[in-house]
Structures are given as structure tokens and as C-alpha cells.
Design a protein around this motif. Structure first.
Motif, PDB file in Angstrom:
ATOM      1  N   VAL A 108       9.151  15.139 -17.622  1.00  0.00           N
ATOM      2  CA  VAL A 108       9.503  14.220 -16.367  1.00  0.00           C
ATOM      3  C   VAL A 108       8.370  13.239 -16.387  1.00  0.00           C
ATOM      4  O   VAL A 108       7.422  13.193 -16.334  1.00  0.00           O
ATOM      5  CB  VAL A 108       9.557  15.003 -15.189  1.00  0.00           C
ATOM      6  N   PRO A 109       9.043  12.053 -16.410  1.00  0.00           N
ATOM      7  CA  PRO A 109       8.171  10.646 -16.369  1.00  0.00           C
ATOM      8  C   PRO A 109       7.651  10.429 -15.114  1.00  0.00           C
ATOM      9  O   PRO A 109       8.126  10.808 -14.116  1.00  0.00           O
ATOM     10  CB  PRO A 109       8.993   9.415 -17.003  1.00  0.00           C
ATOM     11  N   CYS A 110       6.325   9.749 -15.067  1.00  0.00           N
ATOM     12  CA  CYS A 110       5.814   9.575 -13.846  1.00  0.00           C
ATOM     13  C   CYS A 110       6.335   8.367 -13.286  1.00  0.00           C
ATOM     14  O   CYS A 110       6.230   6.981 -13.858  1.00  0.00           O
ATOM     15  CB  CYS A 110       4.103   9.324 -14.050  1.00  0.00           C
ATOM     16  N   GLN A 111       6.797   8.395 -11.942  1.00  0.00           N
ATOM     17  CA  GLN A 111       7.475   7.145 -11.556  1.00  0.00           C
ATOM     18  C   GLN A 111       7.218   7.174  -9.967  1.00  0.00           C
ATOM     19  O   GLN A 111       7.723   6.535  -9.136  1.00  0.00           O
ATOM     20  CB  GLN A 111       8.988   7.231 -11.651  1.00  0.00           C
ATOM     21  N   ARG A 112       5.980   7.899  -9.578  1.00  0.00           N
ATOM     22  CA  ARG A 112       5.478   7.724  -8.202  1.00  0.00           C
ATOM     23  C   ARG A 112       4.562   6.668  -7.975  1.00  0.00           C
ATOM     24  O   ARG A 112       3.688   6.199  -8.917  1.00  0.00           O
ATOM     25  CB  ARG A 112       4.870   8.990  -8.056  1.00  0.00           C
ATOM     26  N   SER A 113       4.378   6.275  -6.871  1.00  0.00           N
ATOM     27  CA  SER A 113       3.395   5.015  -6.425  1.00  0.00           C
ATOM     28  C   SER A 113       1.932   5.608  -6.026  1.00  0.00           C
ATOM     29  O   SER A 113       1.668   5.688  -4.740  1.00  0.00           O
ATOM     30  CB  SER A 113       3.961   4.331  -5.165  1.00  0.00           C
ATOM     31  N   CYS A 114       1.359   6.294  -6.868  1.00  0.00           N
ATOM     32  CA  CYS A 114       0.123   6.937  -6.790  1.00  0.00           C
ATOM     33  C   CYS A 114      -1.224   5.892  -6.684  1.00  0.00           C
ATOM     34  O   CYS A 114      -1.083   4.725  -7.349  1.00  0.00           O
ATOM     35  CB  CYS A 114      -0.375   7.877  -7.986  1.00  0.00           C
ATOM     36  N   HIS A 116      -4.447   6.172  -7.209  1.00  0.00           N
ATOM     37  CA  HIS A 116      -5.137   6.365  -8.659  1.00  0.00           C
ATOM     38  C   HIS A 116      -4.311   6.478  -9.609  1.00  0.00           C
ATOM     39  O   HIS A 116      -4.484   5.424 -10.539  1.00  0.00           O
ATOM     40  CB  HIS A 116      -6.217   7.253  -8.334  1.00  0.00           C
ATOM     41  N   LEU A 117      -4.075   7.576 -10.209  1.00  0.00           N
ATOM     42  CA  LEU A 117      -3.515   7.838 -11.351  1.00  0.00           C
ATOM     43  C   LEU A 117      -2.131   8.927 -11.170  1.00  0.00           C
ATOM     44  O   LEU A 117      -2.236   9.605 -10.022  1.00  0.00           O
ATOM     45  CB  LEU A 117      -4.342   8.710 -12.389  1.00  0.00           C
ATOM     46  N   CYS A 118      -1.478   8.909 -12.089  1.00  0.00           N
ATOM     47  CA  CYS A 118      -0.361   9.798 -12.066  1.00  0.00           C
ATOM     48  C   CYS A 118      -0.207  10.422 -13.384  1.00  0.00           C
ATOM     49  O   CYS A 118      -0.365   9.870 -14.467  1.00  0.00           O
ATOM     50  CB  CYS A 118       1.009   9.096 -11.832  1.00  0.00           C
ATOM     51  N   TYR A 119      -0.093  11.814 -13.517  1.00  0.00           N
ATOM     52  CA  TYR A 119      -0.282  12.636 -14.678  1.00  0.00           C
ATOM     53  C   TYR A 119       0.978  13.664 -14.605  1.00  0.00           C
ATOM     54  O   TYR A 119       1.332  13.776 -13.691  1.00  0.00           O
ATOM     55  CB  TYR A 119      -1.477  13.300 -14.953  1.00  0.00           C
ATOM     56  N   PRO A 120       1.614  13.553 -15.728  1.00  0.00           N
ATOM     57  CA  PRO A 120       2.399  14.735 -15.810  1.00  0.00           C
ATOM     58  C   PRO A 120       2.011  16.248 -15.714  1.00  0.00           C
ATOM     59  O   PRO A 120       1.047  16.355 -16.017  1.00  0.00           O
ATOM     60  CB  PRO A 120       3.283  14.663 -17.229  1.00  0.00           C
ATOM     61  N   SER A 121       2.808  17.124 -15.310  1.00  0.00           N
ATOM     62  CA  SER A 121       2.088  18.479 -15.179  1.00  0.00           C
ATOM     63  C   SER A 121       3.670  19.340 -15.327  1.00  0.00           C
ATOM     64  O   SER A 121       4.653  18.908 -15.086  1.00  0.00           O
ATOM     65  CB  SER A 121       1.678  18.781 -13.820  1.00  0.00           C
ATOM     66  N   PRO A 122       3.287  20.851 -15.521  1.00  0.00           N
ATOM     67  CA  PRO A 122       4.412  21.758 -15.512  1.00  0.00           C
ATOM     68  C   PRO A 122       5.112  21.634 -14.314  1.00  0.00           C
ATOM     69  O   PRO A 122       6.296  22.141 -14.245  1.00  0.00           O
ATOM     70  CB  PRO A 122       3.846  22.973 -15.963  1.00  0.00           C
ATOM     71  N   GLN A 123       4.521  21.441 -13.236  1.00  0.00           N
ATOM     72  CA  GLN A 123       5.492  21.345 -12.180  1.00  0.00           C
ATOM     73  C   GLN A 123       5.955  20.117 -11.618  1.00  0.00           C
ATOM     74  O   GLN A 123       6.777  19.700 -10.515  1.00  0.00           O
ATOM     75  CB  GLN A 123       4.468  21.706 -10.651  1.00  0.00           C
ATOM     76  N   GLY A 124       6.110  19.022 -12.404  1.00  0.00           N
ATOM     77  CA  GLY A 124       6.557  17.770 -12.406  1.00  0.00           C
ATOM     78  C   GLY A 124       5.222  16.625 -12.290  1.00  0.00           C
ATOM     79  O   GLY A 124       4.127  17.261 -12.067  1.00  0.00           O
ATOM     80  N   PRO A 125       5.574  15.329 -12.056  1.00  0.00           N
ATOM     81  CA  PRO A 125       4.531  14.244 -11.896  1.00  0.00           C
ATOM     82  C   PRO A 125       3.795  14.750 -10.622  1.00  0.00           C
ATOM     83  O   PRO A 125       4.177  14.778  -9.601  1.00  0.00           O
ATOM     84  CB  PRO A 125       5.040  12.832 -11.842  1.00  0.00           C
ATOM     85  N   CYS A 127       0.192  12.959  -8.648  1.00  0.00           N
ATOM     86  CA  CYS A 127      -0.787  12.035  -8.096  1.00  0.00           C
ATOM     87  C   CYS A 127      -2.274  12.710  -8.221  1.00  0.00           C
ATOM     88  O   CYS A 127      -2.594  13.966  -7.746  1.00  0.00           O
ATOM     89  CB  CYS A 127      -0.881  11.476  -6.956  1.00  0.00           C
ATOM     90  N   TRP A 128      -2.993  12.074  -9.169  1.00  0.00           N
ATOM     91  CA  TRP A 128      -4.430  12.428  -9.091  1.00  0.00           C
ATOM     92  C   TRP A 128      -5.501  11.647  -8.594  1.00  0.00           C
ATOM     93  O   TRP A 128      -5.180  10.431  -8.654  1.00  0.00           O
ATOM     94  CB  TRP A 128      -4.906  12.786 -10.790  1.00  0.00           C
ATOM     95  N   LEU A 135      -6.910  14.076  -2.873  1.00  0.00           N
ATOM     96  CA  LEU A 135      -5.655  13.636  -2.549  1.00  0.00           C
ATOM     97  C   LEU A 135      -5.308  13.565  -1.037  1.00  0.00           C
ATOM     98  O   LEU A 135      -5.905  14.783  -0.294  1.00  0.00           O
ATOM     99  CB  LEU A 135      -4.553  14.421  -3.279  1.00  0.00           C
ATOM    100  N   ALA A 136      -4.672  12.584  -0.295  1.00  0.00           N
ATOM    101  CA  ALA A 136      -4.331  12.538   1.071  1.00  0.00           C
ATOM    102  C   ALA A 136      -3.205  13.517   1.391  1.00  0.00           C
ATOM    103  O   ALA A 136      -2.368  13.946   0.491  1.00  0.00           O
ATOM    104  CB  ALA A 136      -4.315  11.345   1.589  1.00  0.00           C
ATOM    105  N   GLU A 137      -2.694  13.664   2.517  1.00  0.00           N
ATOM    106  CA  GLU A 137      -1.669  14.558   2.906  1.00  0.00           C
ATOM    107  C   GLU A 137      -0.293  14.006   2.603  1.00  0.00           C
ATOM    108  O   GLU A 137       0.877  14.772   2.238  1.00  0.00           O
ATOM    109  CB  GLU A 137      -1.528  14.757   4.281  1.00  0.00           C
ATOM    110  N   ASP A 138      -0.237  12.589   2.395  1.00  0.00           N
ATOM    111  CA  ASP A 138       0.890  11.955   1.767  1.00  0.00           C
ATOM    112  C   ASP A 138       1.342  12.394   0.332  1.00  0.00           C
ATOM    113  O   ASP A 138       2.373  11.798  -0.297  1.00  0.00           O
ATOM    114  CB  ASP A 138       0.932  10.458   2.169  1.00  0.00           C
TER     115      ASP A 138
END
Length: 472
Positions: A108-114, A116-125, A127-128, A135-138
Motif C-alpha cells: 500500500v503506497p504512502c499517501q499520508r501527510s506525515c 517527518h517520514l512515511c514508511y510502508p508496514s505490514p499494517q499499512g502506511p 508515520c515515523w 509521534l503525536a496523538e494525531d
């Protein structure tokens, strides 16, 4: 808890004792019931309980469902408790031992407004955040981690300055930051420990381990409590045999008597105001005299505090602030603070004490340490009485005097005729430095070289004709 029965015919008493330990709120009972360990010792990688139960279940504890993974914000938690750099997740190669970093929604591609960084993961994209952020609560933005606040004294041995994504350590004047960037060491000559053992005073190099006798009195006399004047380089000590406070110049070897007709468990030198203080537990007093006084047959000293002192015992001074601290070991043990003229007296700590027989100040961290003979523990608190920490240590049996230098706490043990040290923060890494054929008493770590400081009494004796006592 005891259970007993009597054999009527023989009159013999038979009894059984069942040990039920009760640990303080800062300690945890070992599984076999034979001891208590500090909460800080749980899962620290070292077995402190005899049965090792303080290290049992630590992996399960970290991986309990619903609990945060022990990984930083730029790391991915593998299924077996290890952490993996986020850049290695979903890279087509199994880097976690259980393979949990691959598969699932890795495509699944990273399309989030992170932030710092956005990485793919087995659980989906995901934010790192970079190191030093979380990482903040949002789930999008990153917050700076204040390592100085969250890690406390674990971050730096003296001063700590937080910065965005990082922090830096600093040292007070007279100290130098070690290459590790965290620990401060004294500059100048090697710090040395002065220890009174029977009729001698020994000097022990805290880095070299070099040991030598710097002062010797008559064999039938005992050097009891001692302190050091770092301005004139004189050692002062309590001589119980002659009921006098004596001194010797370590440069010239000249000796003298400061005052006679006194008995004290503890003396303390005010090197700045040029006075010497001592406690009289039997009379319930704290007294003082001039360092430059010479015995002429008439006692020349003053009672600084009298009344409402319940067997004052150990005494330490903070000349730069004009304050003194002492322990009371009567019916209600407590730690006290007052100005060095005896005014503004108040209770620093009155709970959780048994018999605090040895006090020491650690000025770089603004803490006071005490060793408790009755409870077999080492305690410390901030100089305002807050942030109390108590560690129960089985080798604290009969402490007489204590001193703190850099990261270590030193004390003299009368029952085992030894001088020992532990890490002042954790109470671990206990080492026996000296074990002599005699009972150790007074102990100090002097600062070699006179500091360029002053107070109201340091100049012209404060304008006083006789004794000048500092008041902050």
C-alpha cells in the motif's frame, strides 16, 4: 511470626518462626520471600533476588498486549520484542526474526501527510519520527522528547540541556565532561579519600588506589569524626580519649588543640566562614568555635542551637549557601536544615527513617544522602526535601560516616572494619576499598586547592570581635 508450644513434663519450649517480610512501597518482595529489591532493579538485566525472580518474565512484561512496545518512534516493533529501524521494513527481506516486518499491506503506497517520514508496514502506511521525537496523538505530527526531563539524572551526571531532537550534557566549574558525553569528572589532582582508622588517618587515591598514612596519633587514642580545611590544608578530628578537638597541618606536620572538654559524634569545618561546628547528642546541641582558636585553658565556643534537638548526630555544612544539615536519632528520627547561625530551622524529612547515622552532600546534583543503620538502607533527597529515593542494601550494617564524589557514594562500616563504595544512583557495583585491622570512623573526600569564594564572614570576620556565623 512465631508459633510455640510447651512440653509440660520437661518444661521445654518449642517454637517455630515463619519469616514474613514486609517491603516498603519503593521495594518489591522476591518470590522466595527472602528479600526485597528496589523497583528500579526489576528487569535491569542483573539478578538482585537470590532466586533471580526480579528478572523473571521481563520479555513477557514488555510484550503484554495493549502495552506500548519498547521501541523508539523511528523503530518498528518485531513480534519477539526486538526493534528494527523503520527504513528496513517492507524492503523485501525478512529482517525481524519472526518475519513480521514483511507481507501484509506492505504494497500500500504512502499517501499520508506525515510531519517527518512515511514508511510502508505490514499494517499499512505509518508515520515515523526521527530520533529524539515521538509521534503525536494525531498520528501525523512529531513532538520533541525532553530527555532531560524524562530520563532525569540518567541522561547526564550534572547538567542537562534539551534541544530539538536531542540533548547535551554539561559540567559545573571544576569538572570536565568525559568522552562519553554524559559523565563529569573532577579536574586537577586525583581526588582522595581521608579515612580515620583507629589512631591513624589514611589517604586513599580514588583513581590509583594508592594508600598512605598522612596522620598518626598515640596508639591508645582513636581518631573519631574528622573533617578537612581546604584553605589551610589542615585535618581536624575528635579525640575521645582527651575529649578534645585537635588538628594537624598536612604541609608542615604541626599539631595543635582547638578546644577541650567536648564530646561529639560529628564535627564539620566551615572553610569559608572559618569556623568549626560539632554536635553534642547527649546535650542536644550544635556548637561552634573559630578555626583559628588556640586552647588557652578557657573554652571559647558558642551554642548555635539548643532545645528541641532530639539527639543530633551527623552534621554536614554547605558554606556557599550558609546552610547546615543534621540528623537526629532520638525517639523520632528526622533530617533537619537551618542557617549556619542556627536560625530558620525546619524539618527536611521525618518519615521513612530509622537511624540515619551518616550524612553526605552531593552539591553538583543538589542532593543529600544518608545511610540508615536501623533500616540497612541508603537514602537520598533533593535539598528541599523532595524527590526522596531509598534503596535497601544488605551490606549497610553499621555506617559511621559518608562522602560523595562524582558518581560514587563512600562510607565507613564499623562492624566489618571496612570502607565501601556503591553507585550513588543505583546502589549497585558495591566495592570494598579498604579493610584494615581496625575500626574505621570519620571519612571525607576533600577538594584539594582553595576555592576563590567568599561570604559575609570570610572578610574581616564579618566585623565581629569573636565568632561570626553566616546567615544566607
Amino acid at each position: 511470626v512465631c508459633s510455640a508450644r510447651v512440653d509440660i513434663r520437661s518444661g521445654d519450649l518449642y517454637w517455630l518462626a515463619f519469616l514474613h517480610l514486609s517491603c516498603s512501597r519503593t521495594h518489591v518482595l522476591c518470590r522466595d520471600g527472602t528479600g526485597c529489591v528496589a523497583q528500579e532493579y526489576l528487569c535491569d538485566g542483573e539478578k538482585d533476588c537470590t532466586d533471580g525472580s526480579d528478572e523473571d518474565g521481563c520479555t513477557q512484561l514488555c510484550n503484554t498486549p495493549g502495552q506500548p512496545a519498547p521501541c523508539q518512534s523511528h523503530e518498528y516493533p518485531c513480534g519477539l520484542g526486538s526493534c528494527l529501524n523503520a527504513s528496513l521494513v517492507c524492503n523485501g527481506r525478512q529482517d525481524c526474526a519472526d518475519g513480521s516486518d514483511e507481507g501484509g499491506n506492505c504494497s500500500v503506497p504512502c499517501q499520508r501527510s506525515c510531519a517527518h517520514l512515511c514508511y510502508p508496514s505490514p499494517q499499512g502506511p505509518w508515520c515515523w519520527c526521527g530520533p529524539g521525537y515521538r509521534l503525536a496523538e494525531d498520528g501525523l505530527s512529531c513532538m520533541d522528547i525532553d530527555e532531560c526531563m524524562e530520563w532525569g539524572k540518567g541522561a547526564c551526571s550534572q547538567t542537562c540541556l534539551n534541544a530539538p531532537g536531542s540533548y547535551s550534557c554539561g559540567c559545573l566549574p571544576g569538572y570536565l565532561l568525559e568522552p562519553d558525553g554524559h559523565v563529569c569528572k573532577l579536574t586537577g589532582p586525583e581526588p582522595k579519600l581521608l579515612v580515620a582508622v583507629q589512631s591513624e588517618v589514611l589517604s586513599y587515591g580514588l583513581r590509583s588506589g594508592h594508600e598512605e598514612v598522612v596522620l598518626a596519633t598515640d596508639k591508645d587514642r582513636v581518631v573519631f569524626s574528622l573533617d578537612y580545611d581546604l584553605v589551610e590544608r589542615k585535618v581536624f578530628w575528635m579525640d575521645l580519649a582527651t575529649e578534645s578537638i585537635r588538628w594537624q597541618d598536612l604541609n608542615s606536620g604541626k599539631k595543635g588543640t582547638l578546644v577541650k572538654g567536648v564530646r561529639s559524634d560529628c564535627i564539620a569545618v566551615d572553610w569559608l566562614g572559618r569556623n568549626l561546628y560539632w554536635t553534642d547528642g547527649a546535650a542536644g546541641q550544635v556548637l561552634a568555635t573559630r578555626l583559628g582558636a588556640a586552647w588557652q585553658g578557657i573554652p571559647e565556643y558558642t551554642v548555635v542551637m539548643d532545645g528541641d534537638l532530639d539527639q543530633p548526630h551527623s552534621l554536614v555544612l554547605q558554606p556557599l549557601s550558609g546552610l547546615m544539615y543534621w540528623s537526629e536519632v532520638g525517639s523520632h528520627a528526622r533530617l533537619m536544615e537551618a542557617s549556619m547561625d542556627g536560625s530558620r530551622r525546619h524539618v527536611l524529612l521525618a518519615q521513612g527513617l530509622g537511624w540515619p547515622t551518616a550524612l553526605a552532600l552531593d552539591l553538583p546534583t543538589q542532593r543529600i544522602f544518608w545511610l540508615d543503620e536501623k533500616l540497612g538502607s541508603v537514602g537520598s533527597a533533593h535539598l528541599d526535601g523532595s524527590s526522596v529515593k531509598v534503596l535497601k542494601l544488605r551490606w549497610v550494617r553499621s555506617p559511621f560516616a559518608a562522602a560523595v564524589c562524582e558518581g560514587q557514594l563512600y562510607w565507613s562500616e564499623r562492624k566489618t572494619w571496612s570502607v565501601q563504595q556503591v553507585d550513588k544512583a543505583s546502589g549497585k557495583n558495591r566495592t570494598v576499598l579498604l579493610k584494615q585491622h581496625g575500626q574505621p570512623h570519620g571519612l571525607q573526600v576533600p577538594t584539594w586547592g582553595a576555592p576563590n569564594r567568599t561570604n559575609g564572614c570570610a572578610k574581616s570576620n564579618g566585623g565581629c570581635a569573636q565568632l561570626c556565623l553566616p546567615n544566607p
